[in-house]
Motif scaffolding. Structure first.
Motif, mmCIF file in Angstrom:
data_model
loop_
_atom_site.group_PDB
_atom_site.id
_atom_site.type_symbol
_atom_site.label_atom_id
_atom_site.label_comp_id
_atom_site.label_asym_id
_atom_site.label_seq_id
_atom_site.Cartn_x
_atom_site.Cartn_y
_atom_site.Cartn_z
ATOM 1 N N ALA A 166 -67.310 -19.063 -38.725
ATOM 2 C CA ALA A 166 -65.990 -18.556 -38.342
ATOM 3 C C ALA A 166 -64.920 -19.030 -39.314
ATOM 4 N N ALA A 167 -65.041 -20.275 -39.778
ATOM 5 C CA ALA A 167 -64.065 -20.819 -40.719
ATOM 6 C C ALA A 167 -64.152 -20.143 -42.086
ATOM 7 N N LEU A 168 -65.324 -19.598 -42.415
ATOM 8 C CA LEU A 168 -65.526 -18.934 -43.705
ATOM 9 C C LEU A 168 -65.266 -17.437 -43.653
ATOM 10 N N GLU A 169 -65.123 -16.850 -42.475
ATOM 11 C CA GLU A 169 -65.095 -15.403 -42.287
ATOM 12 C C GLU A 169 -64.246 -14.698 -43.353
ATOM 13 N N SER A 170 -64.897 -13.750 -44.042
ATOM 14 C CA SER A 170 -64.257 -13.030 -45.138
ATOM 15 C C SER A 170 -65.088 -11.790 -45.454
ATOM 16 N N PRO A 171 -64.465 -10.695 -45.907
ATOM 17 C CA PRO A 171 -65.243 -9.517 -46.322
ATOM 18 C C PRO A 171 -66.134 -9.795 -47.528
ATOM 19 N N PHE A 214 -65.247 -26.124 -27.194
ATOM 20 C CA PHE A 214 -65.298 -25.015 -28.146
ATOM 21 C C PHE A 214 -64.106 -25.066 -29.102
ATOM 22 N N GLN A 215 -62.919 -25.230 -28.558
ATOM 23 C CA GLN A 215 -61.709 -25.226 -29.386
ATOM 24 C C GLN A 215 -61.665 -26.425 -30.332
ATOM 25 N N GLU A 216 -62.141 -27.568 -29.867
ATOM 26 C CA GLU A 216 -62.199 -28.748 -30.731
ATOM 27 C C GLU A 216 -63.206 -28.545 -31.859
ATOM 28 N N ASP A 217 -64.346 -27.933 -31.534
ATOM 29 C CA ASP A 217 -65.371 -27.658 -32.547
ATOM 30 C C ASP A 217 -64.835 -26.684 -33.601
ATOM 31 N N ASP A 218 -64.132 -25.662 -33.134
ATOM 32 C CA ASP A 218 -63.557 -24.672 -34.041
ATOM 33 C C ASP A 218 -62.555 -25.328 -34.997
ATOM 34 N N LYS A 219 -61.728 -26.192 -34.459
ATOM 35 C CA LYS A 219 -60.724 -26.901 -35.261
ATOM 36 C C LYS A 219 -61.390 -27.848 -36.256
ATOM 37 N N LEU A 220 -62.438 -28.557 -35.800
ATOM 38 C CA LEU A 220 -63.138 -29.514 -36.660
ATOM 39 C C LEU A 220 -63.762 -28.832 -37.864
ATOM 40 N N TRP A 221 -64.396 -27.668 -37.636
ATOM 41 C CA TRP A 221 -65.070 -27.005 -38.744
ATOM 42 C C TRP A 221 -64.097 -26.353 -39.719
ATOM 43 N N LYS A 222 -62.942 -25.977 -39.242
ATOM 44 C CA LYS A 222 -61.903 -25.524 -40.185
ATOM 45 C C LYS A 222 -61.530 -26.674 -41.130
ATOM 46 N N LYS A 223 -61.455 -27.884 -40.564
ATOM 47 C CA LYS A 223 -61.150 -29.067 -41.367
ATOM 48 C C LYS A 223 -62.283 -29.354 -42.354
ATOM 49 N N HIS A 224 -63.536 -29.313 -41.874
ATOM 50 C CA HIS A 224 -64.679 -29.574 -42.763
ATOM 51 C C HIS A 224 -64.725 -28.567 -43.914
ATOM 52 N N LYS A 246 -62.365 -26.762 -45.163
ATOM 53 C CA LYS A 246 -61.248 -26.994 -46.075
ATOM 54 C C LYS A 246 -61.592 -28.099 -47.071
ATOM 55 N N ALA A 247 -62.257 -29.152 -46.584
ATOM 56 C CA ALA A 247 -62.689 -30.242 -47.463
ATOM 57 C C ALA A 247 -63.764 -29.770 -48.433
ATOM 58 N N TYR A 248 -64.705 -28.936 -47.956
ATOM 59 C CA TYR A 248 -65.730 -28.389 -48.850
ATOM 60 C C TYR A 248 -65.081 -27.635 -50.007
ATOM 61 N N LYS A 249 -64.058 -26.851 -49.696
ATOM 62 C CA LYS A 249 -63.419 -26.015 -50.718
ATOM 63 C C LYS A 249 -62.657 -26.850 -51.743
ATOM 64 N N ARG A 250 -62.221 -28.021 -51.353
ATOM 65 C CA ARG A 250 -61.554 -28.893 -52.321
ATOM 66 C C ARG A 250 -62.543 -29.404 -53.360
ATOM 67 N N THR A 251 -63.809 -29.466 -52.974
ATOM 68 C CA THR A 251 -64.848 -29.955 -53.880
ATOM 69 C C THR A 251 -65.502 -28.814 -54.646
ATOM 70 N N ASN A 252 -66.051 -27.865 -53.916
ATOM 71 C CA ASN A 252 -66.636 -26.681 -54.545
ATOM 72 C C ASN A 252 -65.610 -25.560 -54.442
ATOM 73 N N LYS A 253 -64.876 -25.343 -55.507
ATOM 74 C CA LYS A 253 -63.721 -24.450 -55.481
ATOM 75 C C LYS A 253 -64.090 -22.973 -55.502
ATOM 76 N N ILE A 254 -65.368 -22.651 -55.629
ATOM 77 C CA ILE A 254 -65.758 -21.237 -55.707
ATOM 78 C C ILE A 254 -66.426 -20.749 -54.429
ATOM 79 N N ILE A 255 -66.343 -21.518 -53.349
ATOM 80 C CA ILE A 255 -66.988 -21.120 -52.097
ATOM 81 C C ILE A 255 -66.515 -19.751 -51.633
ATOM 82 N N ASP A 256 -65.199 -19.517 -51.644
ATOM 83 C CA ASP A 256 -64.684 -18.245 -51.149
ATOM 84 C C ASP A 256 -64.195 -17.329 -52.266
ATOM 85 N N SER A 257 -64.771 -17.496 -53.454
ATOM 86 C CA SER A 257 -64.356 -16.684 -54.609
ATOM 87 C C SER A 257 -65.087 -15.355 -54.677
#
Length: 610
Positions: free
Chosen positions: A469-474, A428-438, A440-451
C-alpha cells in the motif's frame, strides 16, 4: 586520559559511519546508472560514475558500524547450474510432471522435488539477457534473449498474440477471443461490469495465455492475477511476467486455488479450455469460492452461443449444446444471475448474500470445512462455500467494499467485524502508518525504488499488505505472499484493500519462472522459517526468481541477518547492512542486496563488455 580516549573512539566511529554511508550511497547511485544503461547489461558506465560521483551523506542512518566484523565473512561460493536449468521451475518440472496422472490435470499441478533432488546451485541467465523495458513499453515489447521461444509466434500467428521482430517480441494486444484487440474486448465487458467507478479492482484470469487481458486492464485501474500451466505453450506465464503483468504457473486441477475465499471482484476465462461442466461443477464452485459476493464471472469462447458458432469452432453442435447446458445448470445451482450473452461472451454475477437465493438449500451441497481459506494442498470439492452471515435482506455478505483507491487505506470489513483475532482498527492503522515510515526510509537508501526501474515486486511475508500500500503506483505492482505458517492469515485483508497475493510455503519453490521479479522484500521471513527449513534453500529460491541486477530488502533481527549476509556472500550478491531508521539501539536491522549481472557460461561475476 579516559575522556580523551572516549573522544578519540567517538571520532573514529563517526569517521567510519561517514565512510560507510558514502559507500552505500555510491553503491545505489552506481547501481542506478548501471541498470539504466542500454537494456541494463553491465557496462563501463558504472566505472565512469565511480570516478565522477560526489555522493551526498545520508546522516540519518548508521551503516554497519556495530556489526561489521561479524557480518563481513564471505560464505561458501555457490556454483552456477548447468545451462539446461536456465528456465527451471522446480515444482512444475516437465520431466517430473510426466510421472503423475493426467486425469483432471494432476500432472500440471505443483509436484516439488524431494530434499535429495533439490538443486544447490545458481540458475544462470541466458546469454544476452537484458533488463526488461520500463512500463508501459514492456507491455508491448520483450527482449528476445530473455525468453527465446518462438513456438507461440507460429501456433498463435493468426490470433495476434505475439510477433517476433528482430531482437524483440512484440505483443499487439490480440488474443484468441479478441482479434480486434484487448481494448475493444474490455470495452464490451465494461458495458456490463462497472470498471470506471473503482468497484471492480481485482480480477482472476484463468488460463491467461500471455496475459494481454490483464495487461490492458491496467488502463482501467484493475489488477489481474493471471495463471496458466507450464504446458506445450512453454513460456506463456514467463512472457506475462517479462511484460510486467502479474502471473503465476497454475491450473484448475484437483487442488484448491491458493487464494482466499471472497477475494476477487471478478473472474475471467477466455477460451481457457477448462471443462467447466465436468466433475459435478467443481471448477465453477471453486471460482464461486474465490469470488466476493456481488462479483462477476466472464466466460468467452466455446460453448457460448454454440448455435451460432459451432461451424467456426468445427465441433459437433450436440456436444457444445450439452456443454453450455451444464454450465447454465451449475450457474443456476450457484444462484448466479446471468447479466449478458452476446456473440461469444457471457457474464454472470454472484448474488450479494445467501438470502438472495433462498431456494438454493435443497438443491446444493454446502462445504463442511470451517475455514474456507485453508486451501494449501487441499483437495478441491464439489460443494458450495457458504456466504458470510448477514442479518438484513439487502446486506452484502462480507461487507460493502469501498471503491479503489479509497479502499486501499480504509479499514477492511474483515478487521472491523472482528474476523481476525488480535487485529483491530487501531492495529491496522498503526501498521499502515509504520510501513509508510519504513518505505520512506528504504527510499532514502535505494533512491530508484519508485523510479519505474522495479516493476514486478514481491513481499515474501506480506502481513496486512501495508508495504504494498505504501508503494502503490501505476509504475509497479506487488505480489503479496502469505506464508502458510504465518500466525495470522490476513490475505483476505490484502484483497479487500484492492491488492493481490497468494498463499505459499517458502520451504518450497514459488510457482514462477526464473528471473521474474525486480525487487523482493523479506520482512521477518528468516525468523519465521528458522525451525522449518534451510535458510540456504530459501535464499537460493530468491536468487532463482530475482532478475540480474534486481534488489532485495531483508528486514530481520541482527543475528539472523548476519547469517543471511554470510550465505549470500557466496551467491554473487552485493550487500550492505543498515541500522533501523530509529537508530542503532534497535535490534532489528535492514540488509540491502543487489544481484550481480552474469549469464550462462561465465565464471566471472560481471558481464561488462570490453
Amino acid at each position: 586520559m579516559a575522556k580523551k580516549g572516549n573522544a578519540a573512539e567517538s571520532k573514529t566511529r563517526s569517521s567510519i559511519s561517514i565512510f560507510v554511508v558514502l559507500g552505500l550511497c555510491c553503491f545505489f547511485y552506481i547501481l542506478g546508472a548501471w541498470q539504466r544503461s542500454g537494456f541494463g547489461k553491465g557496462d563501463s558506465i558504472a566505472i565512469e560514475v565511480t570516478k565522477q560521483t560526489d555522493c551526498s551523506i545520508l546522516s540519518n542512518l548508521n551503516f554497519e558500524t556495530h556489526h561489521k566484523d561479524e557480518a563481513g565473512t564471505i560464505g561458501d561460493q555457490f556454483k552456477p547450474c548447468d545451462a539446461q536449468y536456465i528456465d527451471y521451475t522446480p515444482c512444475q518440472d516437465q520431466d517430473r510432471a510426466m510421472t503423475f496422472p493426467r486425469e483432471d490435470m494432476n500432472y500440471r499441478e505443483r509436484h516439488c522435488p524431494p530434499e535429495g533432488e533439490k538443486l544447490h546451485c545458481l540458475i544462470p541467465a541466458p546469454k544476452g539477457y537484458a533488463t526488461p523495458f520500463p512500463w508501459p513499453k514492456s507491455r508491448d515489447y520483450v527482449p528476445f534473449a530473455n525468453a527465446p521461444y518462438k513456438n507461440l509466434t507460429v501456433e498463435k500467428a493468426v490470433q495476434n498474440w505475439i510477433q517476433y521482430e528482430g531482437n524483440v517480441f512484440r505483443f499487439p494486444g490480440g488474443g484468441t477471443q479478441f482479434p480486434r484487440g484487448a481494448d475493444a474486448y474490455i470495452d464490451e465487458l465494461a458495458s456490463v461490469i462497472p470498471f470506471e467507478n473503482g468497484m471492480v479492482r481485482t480480477a482472476l484470469d484463468t488460463g491467461c495465455g500471455v496475459a494481454s487481458w490483464g495487461a490492458y486492464l491496467f488502463k482501467k485501474n484493475v489488477i489481474a492475477m493471471s495463471f496458466a500451466p507450464r504446458d506445450s505453450h512453454v513460456a506463456q506465464v514467463q512472457f506475462a511476467l517479462e511484460r510486467g503483468v502479474p502471473a503465476v504457473i497454475g491450473v484448475l486441477g484437483t487442488i484448491k486455488l491458493p487464494y482466499p475465499s471472497g477475494a476477487f471482484d471478478m473472474a475471467h476465462c477466455s477460451r481457457c479450455l477448462i471443462p467447466w461442466g465436468a466433475n459435478d461443477g467443481m471448477y465453477m464452485m471453486e471460482v464461486d469460492r474465490v469470488l466476493r459476493p456481488g462479483g462477476y464471472w466472464v466466460l468467452s469462447g466455446p460453448p457460448i452461443s454454440w448455435n451460432i458458432n459451432y461451424r467456426a469452432w468445427q465441433r459437433p453442435k450436440e456436444d457444445l449444446q450439452e456443454e453450455q447446458s451444464k454450465i447454465e445448470e451449475i450457474a443456476k445451482l450457484l444462484c448466479w444471475e446471468k447479466k449478458y450473452e452476446k456473440g461469444e461472451i457471457a457474464i454472470w454475477r454472484k448474488r450479494i448474500n445467501h438470502d438472495s437465493c433462498s431456494e438454493q438449500d435443497s438443491h446444493v451441497t454446502f462445504c463442511e470445512a470451517t475455514n474456507a481459506n485453508d486451501v494449501w494442498y487441499k483437495q478441491m470439492e464439489a460443494c458450495v462455500t457458504p456466504y458470510p452471515k448477514t442479518t438484513e435482506a439487502d446486506e452484502v455478505a462480507g461487507g460493502v467494499w469501498k471503491p479503489f483507491p479509497e479502499r486501499l487505506n480504509a479499514v477492511p470489513f474483515r478487521i472491523s467485524s472482528g474476523s481476525i483475532p488480535g487485529v483491530s482498527d487501531d492495529t491496522f492503522q498503526e501498521d499502515d502508518k509504520l510501513w509508510k515510515k519504513h518505505v520512506k526510509a528504504y527510499k532514502r537508501t535505494n533512491k530508484i525504488i519508485d523510479s519505474g526501474r522495479y516493476r514486478n515486486i514481491m513481499d515474501m511475508n506480506a502481513g496486512l499488505g501495508s508495504f504494498a500500500a505504501a508503494l502503490e503506483s501505476p509504475k509497479l505492482w506487488v505480489m503479496n505472499v502469505m506464508p502458510t505458517i504465518a500466525e495470522k492469515d490476513t490475505l483476505g485483508v490484502i484483497y479487500e484493500r484492492g491488492l493481490i497475493g497468494i498463499y505459499h510455503d517458502w520451504c518450497e519453490a514459488f510457482s514462477t519462472y526464473p528471473r521474474t521479479y525486480d525487487l523482493i522484500h523479506a520482512n521477518g521471513v528468516f525468523s519465521l522459517y528458522k525451525n522449518s527449513c534451510s535458510a540456504e534453500d530459501i535464499l537460493l529460491e530468491m536468487d532463482r526468481i530475482l532478475r540480474p541486477e534486481g534488489a532485495v530488502i531483508f528486514r530481520d533481527q541482527i543475528d539472523v541477518l548476519i547469517k543471511v549476509k554470510k550465505i549470500v556472500g557466496g551467491m554473487r550478491w552485493n550487500t550492505k547492512l543498515v541500522d533501523h531508521e530509529d537508530g542503532p539501539l534497535v535490534s532489528e536491522k535492514i540488509l540491502f542486496a543487489v544481484k550481480q549481472y552474469w549469464v550462462v557460461g561465465e565464471n566471472n561475476s560481471t558481464a561488462a563488455p570490453q
